[in-house]
Design a protein around this motif. Structure first.
Motif, PDB file in Angstrom:
ATOM      1  N   CYS A  49      15.599 -11.486  21.686  1.00 33.15           N
ATOM      2  CA  CYS A  49      14.472 -12.423  21.805  1.00 33.15           C
ATOM      3  C   CYS A  49      13.242 -11.744  22.407  1.00 33.15           C
ATOM      4  CB  CYS A  49      14.867 -13.663  22.601  1.00 33.15           C
ATOM      5  SG  CYS A  49      15.434 -13.331  24.269  1.00 33.15           S
ATOM      6  N   ASP A  50      13.437 -10.849  23.381  1.00 33.19           N
ATOM      7  CA  ASP A  50      12.309 -10.113  23.960  1.00 33.19           C
ATOM      8  C   ASP A  50      11.695  -9.161  22.934  1.00 33.19           C
ATOM      9  OD1 ASP A  50      12.414 -11.314  26.458  1.00 33.19           O
ATOM     10  OD2 ASP A  50      13.744  -9.775  27.292  1.00 33.19           O
ATOM     11  N   ASP A  53       9.614 -11.199  20.487  1.00 34.82           N
ATOM     12  CA  ASP A  53       8.346 -11.622  21.094  1.00 34.82           C
ATOM     13  C   ASP A  53       7.350 -10.468  21.177  1.00 34.82           C
ATOM     14  OD1 ASP A  53       9.306 -14.184  21.401  1.00 34.82           O
ATOM     15  OD2 ASP A  53       9.784 -13.950  23.536  1.00 34.82           O
TER      16      ASP A  53
END
Length: 119
Positions: A49-50, A53
Motif C-alpha cells: 500500500c505504501d 501511494d
C-alpha cells in the motif's frame, strides 16, 4: 599481462550465479517503474500500500512488477498479519555486481582470427 603469456590471471574464486538469475536480474532492472521501486526500497522496507501511494500506480500493476523483482531475487517479501512487506535482497545485487566485475577484471579482448575462405 602479455597476450601470448602462458600464465593465467589471478582469479579469486567467486560464488557462481546462474545464467537464469543473471538474465532475470538484468531483465528486472530494465524497467523504469521497477527501478523506482528499488530506489524506494533502498530507504526502507515498505508494504504494497505504501509503494502504491508513493508511486501512484494501482496495486495490480505494482504486483506484476514486484513479482518480476522477486523472481529475479532482487527483493524479498515477508507477511505480517494481512500486509506484505518488501525489502531489497542485497546478496543478489552483490552477485550481479560480481558477475559484471568479471568482465572488467578478467576478460581479455583478443583480435579475431583470420577467416579462411572455403573455395
Amino acid at each position: 599481462m602479455l597476450k601470448n603469456s602462458k600464465a593465467a590471471p589471478d582469479r579469486t574464486p567467486q560464488p557462481q550465479i546462474s545464467k537464469k538469475l543473471v538474465s532475470a536480474g538484468f531483465h528486472a532492472l530494465s524497467d523504469p517503474l521497477r527501478i523506482q521501486i528499488l530506489e524506494l526500497l533502498r530507504e526502507q522496507e515498505l508494504c504494497v500500500c505504501d509503494l502504491c501511494d508513493r508511486l501512484g500506480v494501482p496495486q495490480s500493476k505494482l504486483s506484476f512488477h514486484l513479482k518480476t523483482l522477486k523472481e529475479a531475487g532482487l527483493v524479498c517479501s515477508r507477511q505480517e498479519s494481512r500486509w506484505i512487506y518488501y525489502s531489497l535482497n542485497l546478496a543478489q545485487f552483490v552477485a550481479l555486481e560480481q558477475y559484471l566485475a568479471q568482465y572488467r577484471r578478467f576478460s581479455q579482448i583478443l583480435p579475431a582470427r583470420p577467416c579462411s575462405e572455403v573455395g
